[in-house]
Design a protein around this motif. Structure first.
Motif: not given
Length: 118
Positions: A39-43, A90-92, A113, A115
């Motif tokens: 899961q990427a930020p905002g996605k 880049t994502a968790d 995480q 990056t």
């Protein structure tokens, strides 16, 4: 926690990382399948790869040829080898298990995480 992801970090574009998903028990490791998600930020969270207990693998198109999922029965661990990393990776990253072919993914543990710097 039945599944624990680890191995994330900061890496440059083109670099590699190996993520580990350790199962708390043999029973958990022997689930029908164990999968990796991210899961990427905002996605929204998306499927990355999965491996069944018989070794069959599935990958999302964006990682085919770059990522490899594998399992080590002796260590109750599933790995995700990530090569040729890109900033969009880049994502968790999370792992989960599925008890049957069409069942829900469950036993989500804390993510790790990743990056990738450009």
């Amino acid at each position: 926690v039945q599944l624990q992801a680890s191995g994330g970090g900061l890496v440059q574009t083109g670099g590699s990382l190996r993520l580990s998903c350790a199962a708390a028990s043999r029973n958990t490791f022997s689930s029908y399948a164990i999968g990796w998600f991210r899961q990427a930020p905002g996605k929204e969270r998306e499927f990355v790869a999965s491996i069944t207990r018989s070794g069959n693998t599935v990958y999302t198109d964006s990682v085919k040829g770059r990522f490899t999922i594998s399992r080590d029965s002796a260590k109750n661990t599933v790995y995700l080898q990530m090569n040729s990393l890109k900033p969009e990776d880049t994502a968790d990253y999370y792992c989960a298990r599925r008890s049957i072919l069409t069942g829900p993914w469950s036993s989500w543990g804390q993510g790790t995480q990743v990056t990738v710097s450009s």
